[in-house]
Design an enzyme around this catalytic site. Structure first.
Site, PDB file in Angstrom:
ATOM      1  N   LYS A 143      -2.009  -1.616  -3.882  1.00  0.00           N
ATOM      2  CA  LYS A 143      -2.884  -0.438  -3.838  1.00  0.00           C
ATOM      3  C   LYS A 143      -2.057   0.829  -3.919  1.00  0.00           C
ATOM      4  O   LYS A 143      -1.130   0.970  -3.124  1.00  0.00           O
ATOM      5  CB  LYS A 143      -3.660  -0.476  -2.529  1.00  0.00           C
ATOM      6  CG  LYS A 143      -4.561   0.707  -2.306  1.00  0.00           C
ATOM      7  CD  LYS A 143      -5.187   0.607  -0.962  1.00  0.00           C
ATOM      8  CE  LYS A 143      -5.915   1.905  -0.678  1.00  0.00           C
ATOM      9  NZ  LYS A 143      -6.476   1.950   0.634  1.00  0.00           N
TER      10      LYS A 143
ATOM     11  N   LYS B 292       0.864  -1.188   0.000  1.00  0.00           N
ATOM     12  CA  LYS B 292       0.000   0.000   0.000  1.00  0.00           C
ATOM     13  C   LYS B 292       0.893   1.227   0.000  1.00  0.00           C
ATOM     14  O   LYS B 292       1.688   1.429   0.912  1.00  0.00           O
ATOM     15  CB  LYS B 292      -0.917  -0.009   1.210  1.00  0.00           C
ATOM     16  CG  LYS B 292      -1.790   1.237   1.271  1.00  0.00           C
ATOM     17  CD  LYS B 292      -2.819   1.161   2.370  1.00  0.00           C
ATOM     18  CE  LYS B 292      -3.640   2.437   2.394  1.00  0.00           C
ATOM     19  NZ  LYS B 292      -4.663   2.414   3.436  1.00  0.00           N
TER      20      LYS B 292
END
Ligand code: PBG
Length: 325
Positions: free
Chosen positions: A247, A194
């Site tokens: 992500k 992330k």
């Protein structure tokens, strides 16, 4: 000319037969925003077509998605300021509307896959994913808070918890806690790679969850790095994650590919709010054709190796499939 690649493009039927990837509704996860109260349906200005929904609207929305063939959802809570504090106590309080909603959704729709968010930011008065002390985000002190949150969600009936906080060691910590409490079958979709991205803006608008001070760069990954994602993935895999997530998605297709090549478990790609918003904006201006650009965008993630895609376009894609059938 002995080799003519165009022969495989001459008809729709042969193009279908020659396609290297496909995108089914079973590959998609639809993010939904829950708000406390009744009869609330407020559109997120920076993410047109997406709403903060109170429970009865949310149940109706899930019902209409299930009828279209969508079966996986990730749920985020929009929490009032008065419930926020330094240690995110509301996240595991028995009064929490999010936990109540999980129970209700799973009772009404036992066959769907429901995924949660595990991080402090929606509940934190500091707007950070971890515990803040003297301007620092504390790692080890955050873990027990996350595990209380995860356990409360497991008790409410969540299928997969989604730790999105990027604290070190949290997957193993949460796995142990779930197992010690008998939740062996509650899975973990780990936000593995992330990044500290500018593309979360509309999401933070939706939840009013932007950090009050500073940024998230001391825990989320540096957008200039890709090999580091392999280290994060190695940790999450070894600590018991069931899915590895990258992500954002669109700007990190190389990372999706790297994880897919190296690890024997499914890779999820989170097509984040800002990535969806920029396409919507171009389409609403008449600059791009949504029904063509949207699937092409999602195909890029499948081509890179994403097994599942979390996208705000999941329902649009389902509607498009229905129209073209
Ligand atoms: C919070 C969280 C964020 C997103 C999912 N979980 C935002 C953040 O880290 O600030 C972003 C999703 C999106 O932009 O669509 N832990």
């Amino acid at each position: 000319m002995q080799i003519r690649p165009r022969r495989r493009r001459t008809s729709a039927a042969i193009r279908e037969m020659s396609k290297e990837t496909s995108l089914d509704l079973s590959n998609l996860i639809y993010p939904l925003f829950l708000v406390d109260g009744t009869n609330i349906k407020s559109e997120i200005a920076s993410l047109p077509g997406n709403f903060r929904l109170s429970i009865e609207h949310l149940l109706r929305e899930i019902d209409s998605c299930v009828k279209l063939g969508l079966h996986s959802f990730i749920l985020f809570p929009s929490v009032e300021e008065k419930h926020k504090d330094k240690t995110a106590t509301y996240s595991y309080s028995s009064k929490n509307f999010y936990l109540r909603a999980i129970k209700e959704i799973k009772k009404r729709f036992p066959h769907i896959i429901l995924i949660s968010d595990v991080a402090m930011d929606p509940y934190s008065s500091d707007g950070h994913d971890g515990l803040v002390k003297n301007g620092k985000i504390l790692n080890d002190e955050t873990l027990p808070i996350l595990s209380k949150m995860a356990l409360a969600q497991a008790e409410a009936g969540i299928d997969l918890i989604g730790p999105s906080d990027m604290m070190d060691g949290r997957i193993g910590f949460l796995r142990d806690e779930l197992d010690d409490n008998g939740f062996h079958d509650t899975g973990i979709m780990a936000y593995t790679a992330k990044y500290a991205s500018a593309f979360y803006g509309p999401f933070r608008d939706a939840l009013n969850s932007a950090p009050k001070l500073g940024d998230k760069k001391s825990y989320q990954m540096d957008p200039r790095n890709s090999r580091e994602a392999l280290l994060e993935a190695d940790l999450d895999f070894t600590e018991g994650a069931d899915f590895l997530m990258v992500k954002p998605a669109l700007h990190y297709l190389d990372v999706i590919k790297a994880l897919k090549d190296e690890f024997p478990i499914p890779v999820a790609a989170y097509h984040v709010s800002g990535e969806c918003a920029m396409l919507t904006a171009a389409c609403n201006n008449g600059w791009l054709d949504f029904n063509k650009a949207m699937p092409e965008t999602l195909y890029s993630m499948r081509r890179a190796g994403a097994d599942v895609i979390l996208t705000y376009f999941a329902k649009d894609y389902a509607l498009l499939l229905q129209k073209t059938k």
